[in-house]
Scaffold this active site. Structure first.
Site, PDB file in Angstrom:
ATOM      1  N   GLY A   1      42.820 115.307   6.476  1.00 49.80           N
ATOM      2  CA  GLY A   1      42.830 114.916   7.884  1.00 49.80           C
ATOM      3  C   GLY A   1      44.085 114.155   8.267  1.00 49.80           C
ATOM      4  O   GLY A   1      44.547 113.301   7.522  1.00 49.80           O
TER       5      GLY A   1
ATOM      6  N   ASP B   1      39.787 106.785   6.318  1.00 48.40           N
ATOM      7  CA  ASP B   1      38.485 106.378   5.778  1.00 48.40           C
ATOM      8  C   ASP B   1      38.583 105.160   4.869  1.00 48.40           C
ATOM      9  O   ASP B   1      37.565 104.522   4.579  1.00 48.40           O
ATOM     10  CB  ASP B   1      37.850 107.535   5.003  1.00 48.40           C
ATOM     11  CG  ASP B   1      37.439 108.680   5.900  1.00 48.40           C
ATOM     12  OD1 ASP B   1      36.999 108.407   7.032  1.00 48.40           O
ATOM     13  OD2 ASP B   1      37.553 109.849   5.481  1.00 48.40           O
TER      14      ASP B   1
ATOM     15  N   LEU C   1      40.395 111.100  18.502  1.00 48.18           N
ATOM     16  CA  LEU C   1      41.222 110.073  19.127  1.00 48.18           C
ATOM     17  C   LEU C   1      41.524 108.920  18.167  1.00 48.18           C
ATOM     18  O   LEU C   1      42.604 108.332  18.211  1.00 48.18           O
ATOM     19  CB  LEU C   1      40.527 109.535  20.381  1.00 48.18           C
ATOM     20  CG  LEU C   1      40.299 110.555  21.498  1.00 48.18           C
ATOM     21  CD1 LEU C   1      39.479 109.939  22.618  1.00 48.18           C
ATOM     22  CD2 LEU C   1      41.621 111.066  22.029  1.00 48.18           C
TER      23      LEU C   1
END
Length: 415
Positions: free
Chosen positions: A15, A145, A301
């Protein structure tokens, strides 16, 4: 130490974040200075770009555009979720990597990503050693994360935390403008670790945050949640709840699956594609309370908000890429660059090297002692941990009032 001369290649995986390109900038700018590194390549879409022999000659880029990577969000080279099979199971990809590395004399491999990316890094490193091809492999950490093992925190987390805390404060004020009450449910990213959702506690620390916070580290009890939510709403006329997208019940079922018989999609690493939890909970809460309920999903976002970046995060992300190159040239391999927090009241971050074996596929979760006894809020220990990480402002330069992001030419490397 024997000088290892050859090309370097860098790839991005997993990501995107608002600072992953800052790490890329650190790698590229440092590698282009090193005499031992004969060429600097950027892989298109991570490991897949190397397998497909599609990567860019970074020496052809305008130095100003490379510098703009520091404040450009997302993955400038393109990312990928591609799982390498074990070499014992299938050597096809590994043999192809060696073939490409030999063709371009690639002797330095830098891979930027989270848990799964470090697993890829580890597998490549071990295979190169097995077949006797000298190549120094370094992992460059990245994940909003914040769940990579061994490092105090991960590049990308701090800026995401800053955005989440800021947005939560803004929602808090917006949700209180009317004379009618409302229950607001904020859905934040985080599959198995609740660091991002916990960041909403920074907003609560400033008096404008959620009343309840639920993390994947604690089994979610729907009945208790409804009872707590209802009690706060009746008392205050408003209630804000922050939930991690990955919360599960005691049976291991994702709460986002409640009310749906559809099987969730999964990526190549077997991870469920989460989302829609805020809407699911909002429907359940509305039916239970009859209150006006709004579900808000921060979604992408929170990981691309370079306009609300942490200067500390940008600087540390750049440093992680830069130091990965320096350590590799000095002879280090099979490591990931990590951060160690120096002792003392004043925040200071130091570099440490971690074995890829230890980092690969190991998740770091929020300590139970940082979560309140009821399992629906954070203690001061988390605030003390997270607050220093979001300090300083980082915003892209502006052009006509809008951000000016890097524009790479992406000249394909040839041989």
């Amino acid at each position: 130490m024997t000088v290892l001369k050859g090309a370097a290649i860098f790839g991005q995986s997993g990501g995107p974040t608002s600072v992953i390109n800052a790490s890329a900038c650190g790698v590229f700018q440092e590698a282009l200075k090193q005499e031992a590194i004969t060429a600097v390549y950027g892989a298109a879409h991570g490991i897949k770009g190397i397998l497909d022999e599609k990567f860019y000659d970074m020496s052809k880029e305008d130095p100003y555009e490379l510098d703009l990577l520091k404040t450009t969000p997302s993955s400038a080279l393109g990312s990928v979720r591609y799982k390498l099979k074990s070499a014992d199971q299938d050597e096809t990809d590994y043999k192809r990597l060696v073939e490409v590395f030999k063709k371009y004399n690639i002797r330095y491999f830098f891979y930027n990503g989270g848990n799964d990316s470090m697993d890829t890094c580890n597998k490549v490193s071990k295979y190169m050693q097995k077949v006797g091809y000298e190549c120094r492999v370094m992992g460059v950490p990245k994940t909003i994360d914040n769940d990579l093992f061994g490092t105090d925190h991960c590049p990308g987390f701090s800026s995401a935390a800053k955005y989440i805390a800021t947005s939560t404060m803004e929602v808090y004020h917006d949700a209180r403008v009317y004379n009618t009450g409302m229950i607001t449910i904020l859905e934040v990213m985080g599959r198995n670790a609740g660091w991002l959702t916990a960041s909403t506690a920074l907003a609560a620390y400033k008096g404008a945050g959620p009343d309840l916070i639920y993390l994947p580290e604690i089994d979610f009890d729907m009945d208790q949640f409804l009872e707590d939510c209802t009690a706060i709403y009746k008392k205050n006329g408003n209630c804000i709840v922050a939930v991690s997208e990955g919360i599960k019940d005691k049976n291991g079922k994702y709460i986002s699956e409640y009310g749906s018989d559809l099987a969730q999609q999964r990526d190549s690493f077997g991870h469920a594609q989460l989302g829609g939890l805020a809407a699911t909970l909002a429907a359940i809460v509305k039916e239970k309370t009859g209150a006006k309920v709004r579900g808000i999903e921060f979604s992408l976002l929170q990981r691309c908000a370079a306009h609300c970046g942490s200067a500390s995060d940008v600087n540390e992300s750049y440093m992680s890429g830069q130091m990965a190159v320096r350590y590799a040239v000095e002879g280090m391999t099979d490591k990931m660059v990590g951060f160690k927090r120096a002792e003392g009241k004043e925040y200071k971050c130091e570099i440490q090297l971690l074995d890829l074996n230890d980092v690969a596929n190991t998740e770091k979760k929020i300590p139970r002692e940082w979560i309140n006894e009821a399992g629906n809020g954070l203690k001061k220990e988390f605030i003390d941990y997270a607050l220093p990480l979001i300090q300083g402002e980082s915003t892209p330069p502006k052009e006509d009032g809008l951000p000016r992001f890097a524009r790479l030419k992406k000249v394909l490397a040839t041989k």
